[in-house]
Design a protein around this motif. Sequence first.
Motif, short mmCIF file in Angstrom:
data_model
loop_
_atom_site.label_atom_id
_atom_site.label_comp_id
_atom_site.label_asym_id
_atom_site.label_seq_id
_atom_site.Cartn_x
_atom_site.Cartn_y
_atom_site.Cartn_z
N ARG A 172 -14.36 20.96 -11.61
CA ARG A 172 -13.74 21.52 -10.42
C ARG A 172 -14.37 22.84 -9.99
NH1 ARG A 172 -8.83 20.04 -13.18
NH2 ARG A 172 -8.36 22.26 -13.53
N GLY A 173 -15.35 23.31 -10.77
CA GLY A 173 -16.03 24.55 -10.41
C GLY A 173 -15.25 25.80 -10.77
N ASP A 174 -14.32 25.68 -11.71
CA ASP A 174 -13.54 26.85 -12.15
C ASP A 174 -14.45 27.80 -12.92
OD1 ASP A 174 -11.76 28.69 -13.26
OD2 ASP A 174 -10.17 27.19 -13.45
N THR A 175 -14.52 29.05 -12.48
CA THR A 175 -15.41 30.03 -13.12
C THR A 175 -14.68 30.88 -14.16
OG1 THR A 175 -14.96 31.64 -11.36
CG2 THR A 175 -16.88 30.17 -11.09
N ASN A 176 -13.42 30.60 -14.41
CA ASN A 176 -12.65 31.41 -15.36
C ASN A 176 -12.31 30.60 -16.61
OD1 ASN A 176 -11.47 33.78 -16.22
ND2 ASN A 176 -9.48 33.32 -15.31
N ILE A 177 -13.29 29.83 -17.07
CA ILE A 177 -13.06 29.02 -18.27
C ILE A 177 -12.92 29.92 -19.50
CG2 ILE A 177 -13.98 27.14 -19.67
CD1 ILE A 177 -15.38 26.07 -17.26
N LYS A 178 -13.48 31.13 -19.45
CA LYS A 178 -13.36 32.04 -20.59
C LYS A 178 -11.89 32.36 -20.89
CE LYS A 178 -15.02 36.43 -22.45
NZ LYS A 178 -13.72 36.76 -23.03
N ALA A 179 -11.09 32.55 -19.82
CA ALA A 179 -9.67 32.80 -20.04
C ALA A 179 -9.01 31.60 -20.70
CB ALA A 179 -9.00 33.13 -18.71
#
Length: 560
Positions: free
Chosen positions: A503-510
Amino acid sequence: MDDNKKYTASSIPPRDARPAQGIGSPAKPGPSSAPLFTNTEFAEIEYESAIHKSTPGETQRCGTTSAPQAQSIGPRTIDPIRETFYSMRSLASGTPLARNDAGLFYKQAKFMEDFSDEFYGFAKFSMYYPYYQHMGYEQLRTYFTWRTNVRRGNIYPTSLSYVFLYMYELLSNIGVNSPADGLDKLMTIWRACRDNEPSLDQYLPPWLKDYHIYYELPYPFADFVNEHHLQNHYPPELFLFEPGTENALTAWNNLSSYDVTKSKFYAAGNESLLKDCFSAVLRSIHKLCTNHNIRVEDLFIYGVSKGTPWYPFQRALFMHGLGQPDRQVNMPGREFYSYNDNRWFANIPIYYSDRKELAGYIIKKTEACLRRAVGYRFKITADPGAASQSFQPLKSLGIPPATLSGVIEKTVADFHRDSTRTVVVVDHDTLARIRKESLGTQDKLIVPEDDAPHTLAAAPGECNMPAFPQPQTESHGPVPDVWAALKDALNAAERDALSLALRGDTNIKAFADKHGVMLEVLADNINEKAADIIGDNIVTLDETITIYDDYRENVAEIVG
């Protein structure tokens, strides 16, 4: 009760006998024949002393005919050990109720320095700041018997307060030949008792450090810590800047925001390689700072508090100032101590609050470059943005962050080239001998031209064997259902992470932090399972997890 009823006094008959005059109290007038009481409403009665002396050293009660006989007292039995304890206690004559008096403790410890005992009983002892003056006879005998055995090399379990009392003696150099001998004895008792008394780990490390400051020892404190592998007992900043510190990566990792020990690369048999490479990086950073007329410490230390009063051996019963000469002592981590006119002062560094991020960036950047150099299949990226705040000291000292990154990259590349270079050593004597032997063999193999045999050339088509074997092609196409197998191998968190990446989520680190796993480890786990099943990585890691375009459709099927 009848309030109108009246009472009258009755007479008391006269006494039959009175003590003879001259015995006991002075004689009283004899009784008269008149009754003692008349029709008066009140009467006063006077009693004679109940006990009086009859002869010197003898007492007698009134009305008795005999008195207890005096008993002779024999000579007092002298206990030499008890007398020694009396003499030791008498040193507190000025302050008999003193408690936690370091000066009195030192005087009593010196008095009992050479005392030994053989007591077969045992008395428990529990006291905060254990102290001779407040120990009972059996406790003193128990302690000195235990100390006698310790000095003989026989250390057996006892009350913790006895152990601390012995350590207080060693801190004051009681019963030792030199400060170095005292330090050895401290280490011996710590090693022998720490398994049963883990609380000793809270006290001994700071005392050992103070011991190196207070007493003049023949070797630096950093060497002592390396020899006994005590780095984990001290703040990591203390040994962060020591060029010769054994395993510098461990000290830096203890400070770092990035834990390299949880890295797949580190755990895959590359521990020694990474440690050696990081040591090379530190040497290059030292050189970079020297070229800018600063020290590596300046990247982490904001300033130094100067002239702070310092007291050695906190939480111990210790009297300092025992004839110590004035001097200055340099300790690791830019700590500086001075002793002058019976007073100690310390200069203690003040560290930047974001030093962990800078240390984490240096370690992670080193690992990322080393992974690339050795061709490791999983890549990581050291994000300068995460450490941007920690780069402020670099900028203020005239070192651009890009310069630091370039130094790390070049050092890792040079390290890998040097560590994989093949070194050929030529033995010239052996080479000359081989040449001589080969010439002799050549002479024997030379055949005159007239004697050479005639050979027939093979007809075209008679030899079908190619000069070199033809390479065989190998199919790399995925076997059926491998993606289904990969789906089964992935856990729920890994599938959810792939779904977020689609989905292009750039906050996978969280997301990774929420599940208690590092982002790099999460990506490594996905790629490792993919490589084992389909034979290739399916994601890449930059600032977030990204799925390769070639595999997006397949991943969408298994996480959809």
